[in-house]
Design a protein around this motif. Structure first.
Motif, mmCIF file in Angstrom:
data_model
loop_
_atom_site.group_PDB
_atom_site.id
_atom_site.type_symbol
_atom_site.label_atom_id
_atom_site.label_comp_id
_atom_site.label_asym_id
_atom_site.label_seq_id
_atom_site.Cartn_x
_atom_site.Cartn_y
_atom_site.Cartn_z
ATOM 1 N N TRP A 79 0.837 -1.206 0.000
ATOM 2 C CA TRP A 79 0.000 0.000 0.000
ATOM 3 C C TRP A 79 0.872 1.257 0.000
ATOM 4 O O TRP A 79 0.600 2.212 -0.705
ATOM 5 C CB TRP A 79 -0.922 -0.016 1.218
ATOM 6 C CG TRP A 79 -1.820 1.172 1.265
ATOM 7 C CD1 TRP A 79 -1.580 2.367 1.897
ATOM 8 C CD2 TRP A 79 -3.086 1.320 0.639
ATOM 9 N NE1 TRP A 79 -2.631 3.227 1.698
ATOM 10 C CE2 TRP A 79 -3.577 2.611 0.939
ATOM 11 C CE3 TRP A 79 -3.875 0.467 -0.140
ATOM 12 C CZ2 TRP A 79 -4.798 3.067 0.480
ATOM 13 C CZ3 TRP A 79 -5.095 0.935 -0.584
ATOM 14 C CH2 TRP A 79 -5.548 2.215 -0.277
ATOM 15 N N THR A 80 1.934 1.224 0.802
ATOM 16 C CA THR A 80 2.780 2.413 0.930
ATOM 17 C C THR A 80 3.838 2.510 -0.160
ATOM 18 O O THR A 80 4.345 3.593 -0.426
ATOM 19 C CB THR A 80 3.478 2.444 2.301
ATOM 20 O OG1 THR A 80 4.295 1.280 2.437
ATOM 21 C CG2 THR A 80 2.469 2.507 3.422
ATOM 22 N N GLY A 149 -2.290 -5.837 -1.225
ATOM 23 C CA GLY A 149 -2.067 -4.402 -1.077
ATOM 24 C C GLY A 149 -2.110 -3.666 -2.403
ATOM 25 O O GLY A 149 -2.689 -2.579 -2.507
ATOM 26 N N ARG A 150 -1.511 -4.258 -3.434
ATOM 27 C CA ARG A 150 -1.559 -3.643 -4.767
ATOM 28 C C ARG A 150 -2.998 -3.576 -5.266
ATOM 29 O O ARG A 150 -3.412 -2.578 -5.855
ATOM 30 C CB ARG A 150 -0.686 -4.422 -5.743
ATOM 31 C CG ARG A 150 0.797 -4.245 -5.484
ATOM 32 C CD ARG A 150 1.625 -5.122 -6.375
ATOM 33 N NE ARG A 150 1.276 -4.843 -7.772
ATOM 34 C CZ ARG A 150 2.148 -4.784 -8.748
ATOM 35 N NH1 ARG A 150 3.419 -5.000 -8.497
ATOM 36 N NH2 ARG A 150 1.776 -4.533 -9.974
ATOM 37 N N ARG A 153 -4.853 -0.829 -3.526
ATOM 38 C CA ARG A 153 -4.507 0.482 -4.093
ATOM 39 C C ARG A 153 -5.351 0.773 -5.325
ATOM 40 O O ARG A 153 -5.826 1.886 -5.522
ATOM 41 C CB ARG A 153 -3.023 0.538 -4.496
ATOM 42 C CG ARG A 153 -2.042 0.604 -3.375
ATOM 43 C CD ARG A 153 -1.716 1.972 -2.942
ATOM 44 N NE ARG A 153 -1.380 2.878 -4.020
ATOM 45 C CZ ARG A 153 -0.505 3.835 -3.909
ATOM 46 N NH1 ARG A 153 0.168 3.974 -2.798
ATOM 47 N NH2 ARG A 153 -0.284 4.665 -4.897
#
Length: 167
Positions: A79-80, A149-150, A153
């Motif tokens: 995510w980050t 996480g990708r 996003r």
């Protein structure tokens, strides 16, 4: 011994490998995907990882907890650290930047899943050995979390674009 292992590998495993290679090589170039299709690879990878943990170690065990914790950590990292996402809601597409990362992650999951399956078939007692189970499940979780996480996003960008259209 290697020939025995390869001979006892089900045919569908090679089909999965071919699919993952195809999708991974395609991911190296910038591409435009339908919003629905961005769920395919993360979904496949989550199923493969979850299946490995469930069948090899059990989701209700400490190994299952390690998998979930690894997924949370991997999702947070992705995510980050993921590159910005471009969406076009009107066209129903997502523009993804090309990267070798998906291929690397997919091959890592595939090879680890294969190696763990072989190890457990040779030495079934490993499924109860936390010295083996915890790092394996944590690793599966980390990689699965990166895919998750990708995906999150992309979903976030998709919904942010929607709210921008509404405002």
């Amino acid at each position: 011994m290697l020939q025995q292992i390869l001979n006892h590998t089900p045919t569908y495993v090679w089909a999965i490998l071919a699919f993952l290679l195809y999708r991974g090589v395609a991911a190296r170039k910038d591409r435009v995907l339908s919003y629905r299709s961005v769920f395919i690879i993360p979904g496949v990878m989550l199923v493969l990882g979850g299946q490995s943990v469930a069948h090899g170690f059990g989701l209700e065990t400490a190994a299952g907890v390690a998998w979930v914790l690894g997924m949370l950590a991997g999702a947070g990292l992705a995510w980050t650290r993921s590159s910005p996402v471009t969406v076009d809601r009107a066209a129903g597409v997502v523009v993804q930047r090309g990267s070798w990362m998906p291929l690397t992650l997919m091959m890592t999951v595939f090879c680890c899943k294969y190696a763990v399956a072989v190890a457990l078939s040779i030495e079934p007692a490993l499924c109860g050995d936390l010295r083996f189970a915890l790092p394996v499940c944590l690793g599966f979780g980390l990689i699965n979390g990166v895919f998750l996480g990708r995906l999150l996003r992309i979903v976030g960008a998709w919904h942010a674009d929607r709210s921008a259209l509404i405002a």
